[in-house]
Design a protein around this motif. Structure first.
Motif, PDB file in Angstrom:
ATOM      1  N   ILE A   1      84.273  42.927  65.541  1.00  0.00           N
ATOM      2  CA  ILE A   1      83.805  42.883  66.928  1.00  0.00           C
ATOM      3  C   ILE A   1      84.956  43.006  67.919  1.00  0.00           C
ATOM      4  O   ILE A   1      84.759  42.855  69.116  1.00  0.00           O
ATOM      5  CB  ILE A   1      82.993  41.597  67.223  1.00  0.00           C
ATOM      6  N   GLY A   2      86.158  43.279  67.415  1.00  0.00           N
ATOM      7  CA  GLY A   2      87.247  43.649  68.316  1.00  0.00           C
ATOM      8  C   GLY A   2      88.100  42.502  68.826  1.00  0.00           C
ATOM      9  O   GLY A   2      88.958  42.708  69.673  1.00  0.00           O
ATOM     10  N   ILE A   3      87.884  41.282  68.334  1.00  0.00           N
ATOM     11  CA  ILE A   3      88.745  40.177  68.768  1.00  0.00           C
ATOM     12  C   ILE A   3      90.076  40.246  68.046  1.00  0.00           C
ATOM     13  O   ILE A   3      91.128  40.028  68.629  1.00  0.00           O
ATOM     14  CB  ILE A   3      88.071  38.813  68.480  1.00  0.00           C
ATOM     15  N   GLY A   4      90.014  40.607  66.765  1.00  0.00           N
ATOM     16  CA  GLY A   4      91.233  40.707  65.973  1.00  0.00           C
ATOM     17  C   GLY A   4      91.929  39.368  65.853  1.00  0.00           C
ATOM     18  O   GLY A   4      91.302  38.310  65.928  1.00  0.00           O
ATOM     19  N   LYS A   5      93.251  39.434  65.660  1.00  0.00           N
ATOM     20  CA  LYS A   5      94.011  38.190  65.584  1.00  0.00           C
ATOM     21  C   LYS A   5      94.510  37.852  66.968  1.00  0.00           C
ATOM     22  O   LYS A   5      95.070  38.699  67.658  1.00  0.00           O
ATOM     23  CB  LYS A   5      95.201  38.381  64.651  1.00  0.00           C
ATOM     24  N   GLY A   6      94.327  36.631  67.400  1.00  0.00           N
ATOM     25  CA  GLY A   6      94.819  36.272  68.728  1.00  0.00           C
ATOM     26  C   GLY A   6      94.251  34.949  69.165  1.00  0.00           C
ATOM     27  O   GLY A   6      93.547  34.274  68.410  1.00  0.00           O
ATOM     28  N   TYR A   7      94.581  34.595  70.406  1.00  0.00           N
ATOM     29  CA  TYR A   7      94.179  33.289  70.909  1.00  0.00           C
ATOM     30  C   TYR A   7      92.669  33.117  70.931  1.00  0.00           C
ATOM     31  O   TYR A   7      92.144  32.082  70.537  1.00  0.00           O
ATOM     32  CB  TYR A   7      94.759  33.065  72.301  1.00  0.00           C
TER      33      TYR A   7
ATOM     34  N   LEU B   1      96.776  26.365  58.684  1.00  0.00           N
ATOM     35  CA  LEU B   1      95.976  27.399  58.027  1.00  0.00           C
ATOM     36  C   LEU B   1      95.212  28.267  59.028  1.00  0.00           C
ATOM     37  O   LEU B   1      95.258  29.501  58.956  1.00  0.00           O
ATOM     38  CB  LEU B   1      95.010  26.729  57.046  1.00  0.00           C
ATOM     39  N   VAL B   2      94.500  27.639  59.956  1.00  0.00           N
ATOM     40  CA  VAL B   2      93.685  28.406  60.896  1.00  0.00           C
ATOM     41  C   VAL B   2      94.572  29.312  61.752  1.00  0.00           C
ATOM     42  O   VAL B   2      94.248  30.477  61.997  1.00  0.00           O
ATOM     43  CB  VAL B   2      92.843  27.461  61.781  1.00  0.00           C
ATOM     44  N   ALA B   3      95.725  28.785  62.162  1.00  0.00           N
ATOM     45  CA  ALA B   3      96.642  29.603  62.969  1.00  0.00           C
ATOM     46  C   ALA B   3      97.181  30.772  62.145  1.00  0.00           C
ATOM     47  O   ALA B   3      97.260  31.900  62.637  1.00  0.00           O
ATOM     48  CB  ALA B   3      97.789  28.745  63.482  1.00  0.00           C
ATOM     49  N   LEU B   4      97.523  30.508  60.887  1.00  0.00           N
ATOM     50  CA  LEU B   4      98.035  31.578  60.024  1.00  0.00           C
ATOM     51  C   LEU B   4      97.032  32.714  59.920  1.00  0.00           C
ATOM     52  O   LEU B   4      97.390  33.887  59.973  1.00  0.00           O
ATOM     53  CB  LEU B   4      98.289  31.046  58.618  1.00  0.00           C
ATOM     54  N   VAL B   5      95.769  32.353  59.749  1.00  0.00           N
ATOM     55  CA  VAL B   5      94.764  33.372  59.471  1.00  0.00           C
ATOM     56  C   VAL B   5      94.268  34.040  60.746  1.00  0.00           C
ATOM     57  O   VAL B   5      94.136  35.269  60.800  1.00  0.00           O
ATOM     58  CB  VAL B   5      93.579  32.749  58.700  1.00  0.00           C
ATOM     59  N   PHE B   6      93.990  33.265  61.794  1.00  0.00           N
ATOM     60  CA  PHE B   6      93.301  33.839  62.950  1.00  0.00           C
ATOM     61  C   PHE B   6      94.224  34.177  64.112  1.00  0.00           C
ATOM     62  O   PHE B   6      93.817  34.852  65.041  1.00  0.00           O
ATOM     63  CB  PHE B   6      92.215  32.887  63.449  1.00  0.00           C
ATOM     64  N   LEU B   7      95.462  33.651  64.104  1.00  0.00           N
ATOM     65  CA  LEU B   7      96.282  33.827  65.297  1.00  0.00           C
ATOM     66  C   LEU B   7      97.513  34.696  65.072  1.00  0.00           C
ATOM     67  O   LEU B   7      97.728  35.679  65.790  1.00  0.00           O
ATOM     68  CB  LEU B   7      96.721  32.447  65.810  1.00  0.00           C
ATOM     69  N   ILE B   8      98.322  34.346  64.076  1.00  0.00           N
ATOM     70  CA  ILE B   8      99.663  34.918  64.010  1.00  0.00           C
ATOM     71  C   ILE B   8      99.615  36.313  63.409  1.00  0.00           C
ATOM     72  O   ILE B   8      99.259  36.493  62.250  1.00  0.00           O
ATOM     73  CB  ILE B   8     100.573  33.995  63.194  1.00  0.00           C
ATOM     74  N   ASP B   9      99.961  37.312  64.224  1.00  0.00           N
ATOM     75  CA  ASP B   9      99.978  38.684  63.717  1.00  0.00           C
ATOM     76  C   ASP B   9     101.383  39.033  63.256  1.00  0.00           C
ATOM     77  O   ASP B   9     102.289  38.200  63.273  1.00  0.00           O
ATOM     78  CB  ASP B   9      99.473  39.648  64.792  1.00  0.00           C
ATOM     79  N   SER B  10     101.568  40.291  62.866  1.00  0.00           N
ATOM     80  CA  SER B  10     102.843  40.660  62.242  1.00  0.00           C
ATOM     81  C   SER B  10     104.013  40.617  63.231  1.00  0.00           C
ATOM     82  O   SER B  10     105.163  40.522  62.813  1.00  0.00           O
ATOM     83  CB  SER B  10     102.732  42.047  61.623  1.00  0.00           C
ATOM     84  N   THR B  11     103.754  40.692  64.539  1.00  0.00           N
ATOM     85  CA  THR B  11     104.861  40.633  65.488  1.00  0.00           C
ATOM     86  C   THR B  11     105.451  39.234  65.567  1.00  0.00           C
ATOM     87  O   THR B  11     106.599  39.069  65.947  1.00  0.00           O
ATOM     88  CB  THR B  11     104.411  41.021  66.903  1.00  0.00           C
ATOM     89  N   GLY B  12     104.658  38.213  65.231  1.00  0.00           N
ATOM     90  CA  GLY B  12     105.159  36.844  65.281  1.00  0.00           C
ATOM     91  C   GLY B  12     105.313  36.310  66.688  1.00  0.00           C
ATOM     92  O   GLY B  12     105.869  35.237  66.888  1.00  0.00           O
ATOM     93  N   GLU B  13     104.825  37.037  67.688  1.00  0.00           N
ATOM     94  CA  GLU B  13     104.952  36.589  69.077  1.00  0.00           C
ATOM     95  C   GLU B  13     104.161  35.314  69.326  1.00  0.00           C
ATOM     96  O   GLU B  13     104.501  34.517  70.187  1.00  0.00           O
ATOM     97  CB  GLU B  13     104.439  37.676  70.034  1.00  0.00           C
ATOM     98  N   THR B  14     103.077  35.145  68.593  1.00  0.00           N
ATOM     99  CA  THR B  14     102.173  34.031  68.863  1.00  0.00           C
ATOM    100  C   THR B  14     102.353  32.909  67.851  1.00  0.00           C
ATOM    101  O   THR B  14     101.432  32.150  67.607  1.00  0.00           O
ATOM    102  CB  THR B  14     100.719  34.501  68.828  1.00  0.00           C
TER     103      THR B  14
END
Lengths: 335, 382
Positions: free
Chosen positions: B237-243, B316-329
């Motif tokens: 649905i386009g949310i992807g990984k992020g806040y 765990l939740v942050a690893l899976v749903f938040l942190i993308d490969s850039t590591g900015e978040t």
């Protein structure tokens, strides 16, 4: 957009949206759909009252179904299927489970999880009971309690760092900076040990971390239960000449057995989900794998959704008896 | 129960001592981390933190002042100064001039460098190095000393971890990211759950008992099951990984406990108040916002603390749903796990980073302990 701004906006939109939803949906229901006036006023009020609970419940129900109920079903399906290259999936029956059962690492994880299940709830509850009983009898008990309770607030990752320092080893001949090795050498150990790399023993050293965290929880609940015991039963025992140990084990413990079971099962669930501690301290090396970390490995390192989901279903299966038991109890209480 | 005759037994001393022992054992590891975060890398590496309050013996590698400071005295090229520079206070017992022989000379004796030059080191670090030929090179020769250094605590670790913009592994950004995750993830579920809990506690409708049972059941569903299905859903649905994704996930995972806690509390509110309000013509919405919400404050606070601690400490939740490969978040827990991998031996960095992440929950814990305990008592399924 700066994430902090985004966060504030989200709070405003999220909270404002929720409030607006609840307010306007109620207004619409009362004013337009079933207005409480005109010829059908009475019937409309009744109808509105039948719909309203669902207005109040809708956001929560949607969130619960999407974020907890749907994933259970979807994971079951994933565990029974295989992803096809280019999208789509095909049903493969129990192949994923078969593949998982053939892996020694899975059996290691299962074995370790059972050891965790036996050791952590038992020791946490026992220490918690001991701490509750002892602190209830002294004046500075409340301070002691809050200090023992404190690890509850520390993250598993923070606890992992704390305990890694305790288990740290320096080469022989140097001053040891880990307490465990310092004690070991003082009491006749020959040379410093890399504790976390010694199989079987290292599992117990990881369990210590969780026991350290969970004891406070057990203590708080059990202390409240101990205070709830009617004093007459204890007075009667004293008059009959019971000693403090008899009072504790034969009078108090039987009366709080229900609470002990609750504490035990709650910690059991925590144990089944334990991930961060193992992930941060050993990452499953040296035979310390547990199911949750095994699953994470499969899902996100090996990218094998089938076996990963299968191992998630194993965790679910282990939780299910407790789930059923809780639901039965809750229903009994509601009557 | 002290007032009951006979309970104040001879065991009373034993009780005090055992409680003290228990508390000490429980505190010891955390205090170790705390103390270590105020020590220098050298101190941490050479002595246990429990010795931090005492002078410690360390092996140090020091240098004389650079050759540019040499002066000519009576045919000799001489460098004079103090090995410790401005940071005096340590006492040297023995020293050496090569890394293989670090304890050849006692303090006060005259030692020899390999090239024939000599040096005399006093216990307080004063030295005189002299050579027949001119000293060369940009830096002074190395001197290896064994010295007893006084206890010393420093705030440098915190400065480096929190305020050094050049430090790529610093915690400042992760700290704000964690805060950004935590606050919406705490506020939103409270609101959603409060309405649902009110409906489950005080409104009559078919299926209510079933829903309550379902909530109790969902209370223990491991969130591990939700990772892949929800991540695919977010991607679809386009949310992807992020806040946004992590906020939604925390809201979903926190709801069962929130509804359960709040419903149990609201059921216990006096029936009279609510029925009187209904008779007086208040709508359900008014009853909820004007009566139930204010009365439920203790339960709301309990859950808020739970959810705050849980989201702040979550990995765990942050690893899976938040942190993308850039590591900015990246969040603090993830940052610490990474440091454990790359800086496993640098305890000054690890201890300080870990303590930065622990400090906020600890403050919340000690400030709001009352509500936390109340929530625990209400939340454990009886």
């Amino acid at each position: 957009m700066h994430p902090a701004v985004q966060g504030i906006l989200t709070i405003i939109i999220g909270v404002g949206g929720c409030v607006a939803y609840y307010y306007f949906s109620n207004q619409i229901l009362d004013r337009f759909v079933f207005p409480a006036r005109g010829p059908n006023a009475g019937r409309n009020i009744n109808r509105a009252n039948m719909v309203r609970p669902w207005l109040f419940l809708a956001p929560a129900l949607i969130a619960l179904s999407v974020y907890l109920a749907y994933p259970v079903v979807e994971t079951l399906w994933l565990s029974l299927s295989e992803r096809l290259p280019g999208g789509g999936a095909k049903f493969v029956g129990l192949d994923n489970y078969r593949q998982m059962l053939a892996e020694p690492k899975f059996w290691e994880a299962l074995r370790n999880n059972f050891m965790w299940l036996l050791v952590v709830p038992a020791f946490s509850t026992a220490f918690g009971l001991l701490a509750a009983q002892l602190t209830d009898r002294i004046k500075w008990g409340n301070i002691a309690k809050s200090l023992i309770f404190m690890p509850m607030a520390i993250s598993f990752v923070g606890a992992a760092v704390i305990w890694k320092l305790v288990y740290d080893a320096r080469p022989a001949g140097q001053d040891q900076i880990g307490v465990l090795n310092a004690l070991y050498l003082t009491f006749g150990g020959s040379e410093p040990q890399q504790w976390l790399t010694i199989p079987i023993l290292n599992n117990f050293l990881l369990m210590v971390v969780l026991i350290w965290i969970q004891t406070g929880f057990a203590m708080v609940i059990l202390s409240a239960a101990l205070r709830g015991i009617p004093e007459e039963t204890i007075e009667a025992a004293i008059i009959d000449g019971a000693n403090p140990f008899q009072i504790f084990f034969k009078i108090k413990v039987p009366q709080i057995s229900g609470t002990i079971v609750v504490v035990w099962t709650t910690i059991t669930i925590v144990v089944l989900k334990v991930f961060d501690i193992v992930f941060a301290m050993t990452n499953g090396q040296w035979q310390t794998q547990v199911l949750a970390n095994y699953m994470y490995d499969k899902l996100f390192r090996a990218n094998d959704w089938g076996v990963g989901s299968a191992s998630a279903m194993v965790i679910m299966a282990l939780v299910t008896p407790i789930l059923v038991w809780n639901v039965i109890n809750a229903r009994r209480e509601m009557r | 129960m002290e007032n009951i005759a006979g309970t104040k037994s001879s065991l009373s001393w034993a009780v005090h001592i055992s409680v003290a022992a228990l508390v000490l054992i429980w505190l010891f590891p955390t205090v170790g981390l705390f103390v270590s975060s105020f020590r220098t890398a050298d101190q941490i590496a050479t002595s246990g933190w429990w010795k931090a309050a005492f002078p410690s013996e360390q092996n140090l590698t020091l240098r004389t002042d650079p050759p540019s400071t040499q002066v000519q005295k009576g045919g000799q090229w001489v460098i004079e100064g103090n090995l410790f520079g401005d940071k005096r206070g340590a006492t040297i017992s023995v020293y050496g001039t090569s890394s293989r022989e670090i304890s050849t000379y006692k303090a006060g004796e005259t030692g020899k460098f390999r090239n024939g030059a000599t040096i005399t080191v006093q216990p307080n670090g004063d030295y005189v190095a002299s050579s027949d030929t001119k000293w060369k090179g940009g830096r002074g020769p190395r001197v290896f000393v064994t010295a007893v250094t006084p206890p010393e605590f420093t705030l440098r670790n915190y400065q480096m971890v929190l305020f050094d913009p050049a430090n790529r592994e610093g915690m400042a950004r992760a700290f704000f990211n964690t805060l950004t995750v935590t606050i919406p993830a705490t506020v939103i579920p409270i609101l959603v759950a409060a309405f649902a809990a009110y409906a489950l506690a005080w409104m009559d409708f078919p299926g209510r008992a079933l829903l309550v049972a379902a909530v109790v059941g969902l209370l223990v569903v491991p969130l591990q099951l939700a990772l892949i299905p929800l991540l695919s859903l977010h991607n679809d649905i386009g949310i992807g990984k992020g806040y946004l994704g992590v906020w939604l996930a925390h809201t979903g995972f926190g709801l069962p406990l929130a509804i359960y806690l709040l419903r149990n509390y609201m059921v216990g509110l006096p029936r009279d108040i609510i029925e009187n309000a209904r008779v007086d013509g208040a709508t359900e919405f008014q009853i909820f916002t004007k009566i139930i919400l204010p009365l439920s404050f203790p339960a709301l606070a309990s859950f808020a603390i739970f959810q705050f601690l849980w989201t702040w400490n979550d990995l765990l939740v942050a690893l899976v749903f938040l942190i993308d490969s850039t590591g900015e978040t990246t969040v603090m827990t993830k940052q610490i796990v990474e440091l454990l991998g790359t800086r496993g031996g640098n305890w000054e960095i690890l201890a300080t980073s870990a303590f930065v992440s622990i400090a906020v929950p600890l403050m919340v814990f000690f400030a709001m302990q009352k509500y936390l305990v109340r929530g625990l008592l209400a939340g454990s399924v009886k």
